[in-house]
Motif scaffolding. Structure first.
Motif, mmCIF file in Angstrom:
data_model
loop_
_atom_site.group_PDB
_atom_site.id
_atom_site.type_symbol
_atom_site.label_atom_id
_atom_site.label_comp_id
_atom_site.label_asym_id
_atom_site.label_seq_id
_atom_site.Cartn_x
_atom_site.Cartn_y
_atom_site.Cartn_z
ATOM 1 N N PHE A 1 0.647 -1.431 0.079
ATOM 2 C CA PHE A 1 -0.082 -0.039 0.019
ATOM 3 C C PHE A 1 0.920 1.297 0.103
ATOM 4 C CE2 PHE A 1 -3.369 -2.973 2.108
ATOM 5 C CZ PHE A 1 -3.988 -2.957 0.998
ATOM 6 N N ALA A 2 1.877 1.297 0.597
ATOM 7 C CA ALA A 2 3.075 2.331 1.104
ATOM 8 C C ALA A 2 3.421 2.556 -0.412
ATOM 9 C CB ALA A 2 3.614 2.341 1.993
ATOM 10 N N GLN A 3 3.910 1.470 -1.004
ATOM 11 C CA GLN A 3 4.747 1.454 -2.362
ATOM 12 C C GLN A 3 3.743 1.976 -3.402
ATOM 13 O OE1 GLN A 3 6.416 -2.184 -3.514
ATOM 14 N NE2 GLN A 3 7.005 -1.508 -5.543
ATOM 15 N N ASP A 4 2.433 1.607 -3.474
ATOM 16 C CA ASP A 4 1.489 1.793 -4.408
ATOM 17 C C ASP A 4 1.243 3.491 -4.457
ATOM 18 O OD1 ASP A 4 1.074 -1.006 -5.213
ATOM 19 O OD2 ASP A 4 -0.722 -1.025 -4.270
ATOM 20 N N ALA A 5 1.011 3.786 -3.180
ATOM 21 C CA ALA A 5 0.961 5.222 -2.831
ATOM 22 C C ALA A 5 2.063 6.228 -3.351
ATOM 23 C CB ALA A 5 0.922 5.661 -1.350
ATOM 24 N N GLU A 6 3.309 5.796 -3.155
ATOM 25 C CA GLU A 6 4.472 6.410 -3.797
ATOM 26 C C GLU A 6 4.423 6.492 -4.986
ATOM 27 O OE1 GLU A 6 8.992 5.396 -3.589
ATOM 28 O OE2 GLU A 6 8.175 5.307 -1.594
ATOM 29 N N GLU A 7 4.213 5.208 -5.724
ATOM 30 C CA GLU A 7 4.216 5.333 -7.275
ATOM 31 C C GLU A 7 3.138 6.213 -7.757
ATOM 32 O OE1 GLU A 7 3.901 1.076 -8.406
ATOM 33 O OE2 GLU A 7 6.110 0.579 -7.335
ATOM 34 N N LEU A 8 1.816 5.989 -7.201
ATOM 35 C CA LEU A 8 0.753 6.925 -7.750
ATOM 36 C C LEU A 8 0.966 8.403 -7.324
ATOM 37 C CD1 LEU A 8 -2.218 4.835 -6.313
ATOM 38 C CD2 LEU A 8 -1.838 5.571 -8.690
ATOM 39 N N ALA B 1 -6.389 9.515 -10.071
ATOM 40 C CA ALA B 1 -7.386 9.651 -8.729
ATOM 41 C C ALA B 1 -8.139 8.436 -8.241
ATOM 42 C CB ALA B 1 -8.064 11.033 -9.334
ATOM 43 N N GLU B 2 -8.723 7.826 -9.381
ATOM 44 C CA GLU B 2 -9.568 6.726 -9.131
ATOM 45 C C GLU B 2 -8.598 5.712 -8.280
ATOM 46 O OE1 GLU B 2 -12.446 4.032 -8.746
ATOM 47 O OE2 GLU B 2 -13.035 6.231 -9.334
ATOM 48 N N LEU B 3 -7.584 5.474 -8.698
ATOM 49 C CA LEU B 3 -6.731 4.287 -8.392
ATOM 50 C C LEU B 3 -6.148 4.932 -6.857
ATOM 51 C CD1 LEU B 3 -4.443 3.342 -11.432
ATOM 52 C CD2 LEU B 3 -6.152 2.150 -10.328
ATOM 53 N N MET B 4 -5.926 6.109 -6.622
ATOM 54 C CA MET B 4 -5.620 6.736 -5.298
ATOM 55 C C MET B 4 -6.814 6.367 -4.337
ATOM 56 S SD MET B 4 -5.259 10.388 -3.796
ATOM 57 C CE MET B 4 -4.536 11.256 -5.358
ATOM 58 N N LEU B 5 -7.846 6.673 -4.879
ATOM 59 C CA LEU B 5 -9.149 6.376 -3.801
ATOM 60 C C LEU B 5 -9.342 4.970 -3.580
ATOM 61 C CD1 LEU B 5 -11.764 8.942 -5.235
ATOM 62 C CD2 LEU B 5 -10.433 9.054 -2.966
ATOM 63 N N GLN C 1 -8.947 0.371 -0.320
ATOM 64 C CA GLN C 1 -8.684 -1.122 0.141
ATOM 65 C C GLN C 1 -7.820 -1.357 1.259
ATOM 66 O OE1 GLN C 1 -7.051 -2.207 -3.665
ATOM 67 N NE2 GLN C 1 -8.824 -2.692 -4.613
ATOM 68 N N SER C 2 -6.749 -0.480 1.576
ATOM 69 C CA SER C 2 -6.069 -0.319 2.734
ATOM 70 C C SER C 2 -6.813 -0.217 4.103
ATOM 71 C CB SER C 2 -4.841 0.545 2.429
ATOM 72 O OG SER C 2 -5.244 1.951 2.608
ATOM 73 N N ALA C 3 -7.722 0.559 3.994
ATOM 74 C CA ALA C 3 -8.492 0.683 5.183
ATOM 75 C C ALA C 3 -9.133 -0.465 5.636
ATOM 76 C CB ALA C 3 -9.604 1.988 4.822
ATOM 77 N N GLU C 4 -9.709 -1.311 4.501
ATOM 78 C CA GLU C 4 -10.286 -2.498 5.005
ATOM 79 C C GLU C 4 -9.399 -3.653 5.817
ATOM 80 O OE1 GLU C 4 -11.503 -4.313 1.312
ATOM 81 O OE2 GLU C 4 -13.041 -2.636 0.550
ATOM 82 N N PHE C 5 -8.034 -3.149 5.488
ATOM 83 C CA PHE C 5 -6.995 -3.859 6.487
ATOM 84 C C PHE C 5 -6.634 -3.253 7.456
ATOM 85 C CE2 PHE C 5 -7.050 -6.030 2.149
ATOM 86 C CZ PHE C 5 -6.848 -7.089 2.503
ATOM 87 N N GLY C 6 -7.268 -1.997 8.045
ATOM 88 C CA GLY C 6 -6.983 -1.183 9.078
ATOM 89 C C GLY C 6 -5.535 -0.435 8.765
ATOM 90 N N VAL C 7 -5.237 -0.348 7.558
ATOM 91 C CA VAL C 7 -3.927 0.565 7.270
ATOM 92 C C VAL C 7 -4.204 1.723 6.537
ATOM 93 C CG1 VAL C 7 -1.910 0.420 5.595
ATOM 94 C CG2 VAL C 7 -2.834 -1.886 6.704
ATOM 95 N N HIS C 8 -3.833 2.829 7.308
ATOM 96 C CA HIS C 8 -3.872 3.967 6.652
ATOM 97 C C HIS C 8 -2.941 4.417 5.660
ATOM 98 C CE1 HIS C 8 -5.173 8.386 6.751
ATOM 99 N NE2 HIS C 8 -3.782 8.734 7.010
ATOM 100 N N THR C 9 -3.369 4.476 4.399
ATOM 101 C CA THR C 9 -2.509 4.859 3.469
ATOM 102 C C THR C 9 -2.333 6.167 3.018
ATOM 103 O OG1 THR C 9 -2.717 2.556 2.615
ATOM 104 C CG2 THR C 9 -1.803 4.153 1.150
ATOM 105 N N HIS C 10 -1.394 6.870 2.901
ATOM 106 C CA HIS C 10 -1.086 8.233 2.453
ATOM 107 C C HIS C 10 0.151 8.449 1.816
ATOM 108 C CE1 HIS C 10 1.280 9.148 5.720
ATOM 109 N NE2 HIS C 10 0.642 8.583 6.443
ATOM 110 N N GLY C 11 0.245 9.538 1.014
ATOM 111 C CA GLY C 11 1.697 9.784 0.331
ATOM 112 C C GLY C 11 2.094 11.164 0.922
ATOM 113 N N GLY C 12 2.722 11.691 0.166
ATOM 114 C CA GLY C 12 3.350 13.183 0.362
ATOM 115 C C GLY C 12 2.242 14.318 0.046
#
Length: 114
Positions: free
Chosen positions: A7-14, A71-75, A80-91
Motif C-alpha cells: 500500500f505504501a509502495q502503491d501510494a508512492e508510485e501513484l 485519482a480513481e486508483l488513489m481512492l 482497500q488499505s482501510a479495509e485492512f486497518g492500514v492508513h495509506t497516504h503519500g506526500g
C-alpha cells in the motif's frame, strides 16, 4: 502489519505519476480552491469521456484524463488499505488531492459544502 507494505509502495508510485501529470498541466497543488475544482471534475468524469480523452492526440487532454484515472486508483488504494486497518497516504500532493477528492465526493453526496 507484514504483507501490507505494498500500500505504501502503491501510494508512492501513484503520487509520483500524479506529480508528473500535475507538472504537465501546470497544477499548483497548494491552491486548495483550484485543486477542489480539479477533484470535482475528476469525480464527474464518466468512463466514456475518459476513454475518449485518453485516446486524444491532445497531450493536455490526455494528461488530464490520466490524472483522473490516477485519482480513481488513489481512492481505491486508500479504501482497500482501510479495509485492512492500514492508513495509506503519500506526500503533500497525495494529501492535497486526496483531501479535495474526499471533500468533493462528500459534497456531491450532499454531505458537505463545496
Amino acid at each position: 502489519m507484514s504483507g501490507f507494505g505494498h500500500f505504501a509502495q502503491d501510494a508512492e508510485e501513484l503520487e509520483r505519476e500524479i506529480v508528473r501529470r500535475g507538472i504537465a498541466l501546470g497544477i499548483d497543488w497548494s491552491d486548495q480552491a483550484a485543486v477542489r475544482v480539479l477533484a470535482r471534475e475528476a469525480l464527474s468524469c464518466g468512463p466514456a469521456s475518459s476513454l475518449e480523452a485518453l485516446r486524444s492526440p491532445d497531450r493536455q487532454r490526455r494528461a488530464r484524463a490520466e490524472l483522473f484515472a490516477l485519482a480513481e486508483l488513489m481512492l481505491r488504494t486508500m479504501a482497500q488499505s482501510a479495509e485492512f486497518g492500514v492508513h495509506t497516504h503519500g506526500g503533500p500532493v497525495w494529501k492535497a488531492f486526496g483531501a479535495a477528492l474526499i471533500e468533493e465526493a462528500a459534497a456531491m453526496k450532499g454531505g458537505g459544502a463545496s
